[in-house]
Design a protein around this motif. Sequence first.
Motif, PDB file in Angstrom:
ATOM      1  N   TYR A  77       0.809  -1.219   0.000  1.00  0.00           N
ATOM      2  CA  TYR A  77       0.000   0.000   0.000  1.00  0.00           C
ATOM      3  C   TYR A  77       0.849   1.278   0.000  1.00  0.00           C
ATOM      4  O   TYR A  77       1.574   1.560   0.949  1.00  0.00           O
ATOM      5  CB  TYR A  77      -0.966   0.070   1.192  1.00  0.00           C
ATOM      6  CG  TYR A  77      -2.046  -0.974   1.185  1.00  0.00           C
ATOM      7  CD1 TYR A  77      -2.827  -1.190   0.056  1.00  0.00           C
ATOM      8  CD2 TYR A  77      -2.295  -1.754   2.307  1.00  0.00           C
ATOM      9  CE1 TYR A  77      -3.824  -2.152   0.050  1.00  0.00           C
ATOM     10  CE2 TYR A  77      -3.287  -2.723   2.306  1.00  0.00           C
ATOM     11  CZ  TYR A  77      -4.048  -2.912   1.169  1.00  0.00           C
ATOM     12  OH  TYR A  77      -5.023  -3.869   1.168  1.00  0.00           O
ATOM     13  N   GLY A  78       0.714   2.025  -1.065  1.00  0.00           N
ATOM     14  CA  GLY A  78       1.331   3.348  -1.111  1.00  0.00           C
ATOM     15  C   GLY A  78       2.700   3.403  -1.745  1.00  0.00           C
ATOM     16  O   GLY A  78       3.180   4.487  -2.090  1.00  0.00           O
TER      17      GLY A  78
ATOM     18  N   SER B 228      -1.308   0.738   5.406  1.00  0.00           N
ATOM     19  CA  SER B 228      -2.036   1.749   4.646  1.00  0.00           C
ATOM     20  C   SER B 228      -2.002   3.107   5.330  1.00  0.00           C
ATOM     21  O   SER B 228      -1.768   4.133   4.683  1.00  0.00           O
ATOM     22  CB  SER B 228      -3.482   1.302   4.405  1.00  0.00           C
ATOM     23  OG  SER B 228      -4.189   1.144   5.625  1.00  0.00           O
ATOM     24  N   HIS B 229      -2.194   3.136   6.651  1.00  0.00           N
ATOM     25  CA  HIS B 229      -2.195   4.419   7.368  1.00  0.00           C
ATOM     26  C   HIS B 229      -0.782   4.998   7.465  1.00  0.00           C
ATOM     27  O   HIS B 229      -0.587   6.204   7.264  1.00  0.00           O
ATOM     28  CB  HIS B 229      -2.809   4.250   8.759  1.00  0.00           C
ATOM     29  CG  HIS B 229      -4.300   4.218   8.737  1.00  0.00           C
ATOM     30  ND1 HIS B 229      -5.077   5.352   8.809  1.00  0.00           N
ATOM     31  CD2 HIS B 229      -5.160   3.176   8.623  1.00  0.00           C
ATOM     32  CE1 HIS B 229      -6.355   5.023   8.748  1.00  0.00           C
ATOM     33  NE2 HIS B 229      -6.438   3.704   8.639  1.00  0.00           N
TER      34      HIS B 229
ATOM     35  N   ASN C  39       1.842   4.452   5.454  1.00  0.00           N
ATOM     36  CA  ASN C  39       2.350   4.850   4.144  1.00  0.00           C
ATOM     37  C   ASN C  39       1.592   6.028   3.567  1.00  0.00           C
ATOM     38  O   ASN C  39       2.167   6.881   2.891  1.00  0.00           O
ATOM     39  CB  ASN C  39       2.297   3.659   3.179  1.00  0.00           C
ATOM     40  CG  ASN C  39       3.221   2.532   3.608  1.00  0.00           C
ATOM     41  OD1 ASN C  39       4.077   2.716   4.474  1.00  0.00           O
ATOM     42  ND2 ASN C  39       3.052   1.364   3.014  1.00  0.00           N
ATOM     43  N   GLN C  40       0.279   6.083   3.842  1.00  0.00           N
ATOM     44  CA  GLN C  40      -0.512   7.218   3.377  1.00  0.00           C
ATOM     45  C   GLN C  40      -0.032   8.511   4.030  1.00  0.00           C
ATOM     46  O   GLN C  40       0.108   9.546   3.359  1.00  0.00           O
ATOM     47  CB  GLN C  40      -1.990   6.984   3.711  1.00  0.00           C
ATOM     48  CG  GLN C  40      -2.916   8.125   3.303  1.00  0.00           C
ATOM     49  CD  GLN C  40      -4.360   7.827   3.632  1.00  0.00           C
ATOM     50  OE1 GLN C  40      -5.183   7.596   2.758  1.00  0.00           O
ATOM     51  NE2 GLN C  40      -4.692   7.824   4.914  1.00  0.00           N
TER      52      GLN C  40
ATOM     53  N   ASN D  94       3.391   9.470   2.551  1.00  0.00           N
ATOM     54  CA  ASN D  94       3.247  10.077   1.221  1.00  0.00           C
ATOM     55  C   ASN D  94       2.679  11.485   1.302  1.00  0.00           C
ATOM     56  O   ASN D  94       3.094  12.375   0.565  1.00  0.00           O
ATOM     57  CB  ASN D  94       2.343   9.205   0.341  1.00  0.00           C
ATOM     58  CG  ASN D  94       3.038   7.940  -0.135  1.00  0.00           C
ATOM     59  OD1 ASN D  94       4.263   7.867  -0.176  1.00  0.00           O
ATOM     60  ND2 ASN D  94       2.260   6.926  -0.492  1.00  0.00           N
TER      61      ASN D  94
ATOM     62  N   ILE E  30      -4.910  14.224   5.162  1.00  0.00           N
ATOM     63  CA  ILE E  30      -4.722  12.887   5.698  1.00  0.00           C
ATOM     64  C   ILE E  30      -4.997  12.853   7.199  1.00  0.00           C
ATOM     65  O   ILE E  30      -5.526  11.871   7.730  1.00  0.00           O
ATOM     66  CB  ILE E  30      -3.302  12.376   5.394  1.00  0.00           C
ATOM     67  CG1 ILE E  30      -3.074  12.359   3.888  1.00  0.00           C
ATOM     68  CG2 ILE E  30      -3.072  10.999   5.980  1.00  0.00           C
ATOM     69  CD1 ILE E  30      -4.100  11.559   3.113  1.00  0.00           C
TER      70      ILE E  30
ATOM     71  N   ASP F 131      -7.426  10.310   9.073  1.00  0.00           N
ATOM     72  CA  ASP F 131      -6.992   9.464  10.185  1.00  0.00           C
ATOM     73  C   ASP F 131      -7.876   9.664  11.412  1.00  0.00           C
ATOM     74  O   ASP F 131      -8.201   8.700  12.122  1.00  0.00           O
ATOM     75  CB  ASP F 131      -5.539   9.778  10.543  1.00  0.00           C
ATOM     76  CG  ASP F 131      -4.547   9.188   9.553  1.00  0.00           C
ATOM     77  OD1 ASP F 131      -4.914   8.210   8.884  1.00  0.00           O
ATOM     78  OD2 ASP F 131      -3.420   9.699   9.458  1.00  0.00           O
TER      79      ASP F 131
END
Length: 306
Positions: free
Chosen positions: A188-189, A246-247, A249-250, A253, A263, A267
């Motif tokens: 992910y990401g 996912s959290h 890496n998001q 990014n 973001i 979150d």
Amino acid sequence: MKQIAVIVVTYNRKELLKRCLNALFQQEYLPAAIYIIDNNSCDGTNLMLQEEGCLAHNNIKIFYINTGKNLGGAGGFHLGVKTAHETGLYDAYLLMDDDGCPDKNEIKELVPHLNKYDYINALVVDIEDETKLSFAWTKETGKDRQKASALQNEEGVVLNYVSPFNGTMISKRLVNKIGYPKAEMFIYGDEIEYRNRSQKNGFVPVTVVNSIHRHPHGKISVLYCNVLGKKIPYVLRDNPLMIYCSHRNQLYNASTLKEYLKIFLSDVVSLYYYNKKSKCLRNVVLSAIKAGLKSDFSGHIKYIKS
């Protein structure tokens, strides 16, 4: 003639891998090599490849690499691109997962655009309904293939819209400039990070509308919460490893693009709903947020083991 190396990352999906490889063997423009990066599958992938004759081809060199442990999609693509690139034999690398199924003209339609572009994607369509994209582009296009195709310019490409790493061709020149996918992101990401890095270095990502890559449609359901009049997207999962990566890496990014607020709100919304659903999963998100802010990519390992 451009020399193309295909990188296919696989993990416990031997039947899908066989379908992917058969589609590659039928390309109108044959790749020079295929690198199969197996994240230590335990479903008999290696045996299947041998029994089905997938490791030998008259016109394509095929390399099978078992990683010895699960490196995730990010680690797999890092290893595949690095291994192929270090040979110095290829002009570009075509990246895909094992569940992708390239149309016979995919490579043929991508290669001519290497004369101008360095990050070139096939149009990724739903393998079950080719009138739809596998992944939505914008609010305006959604998954409507016709609307997305209408954005193409006179060159037959759509600028700045891609679906990495699904039928994604990156040039040798680009890899020389920005390096490899970020292995430590695991899943992910990593594909978004590589696209962002490409753009920051002046490379324009494009999608070639006439190059088709079939792929299962994205199964993640994006939910929305109204916060101060704005619709904030969030996704709820049940798998701690997927939630964590996912959290983390998001957020990582987002930090590189200065999109903290967007973001952060996502979150916060996720934490609210996870708190109602499971305190344990809420704590996974909190750990991921801390790791993302510190660019710490070691924390997911404990979730692999569990």
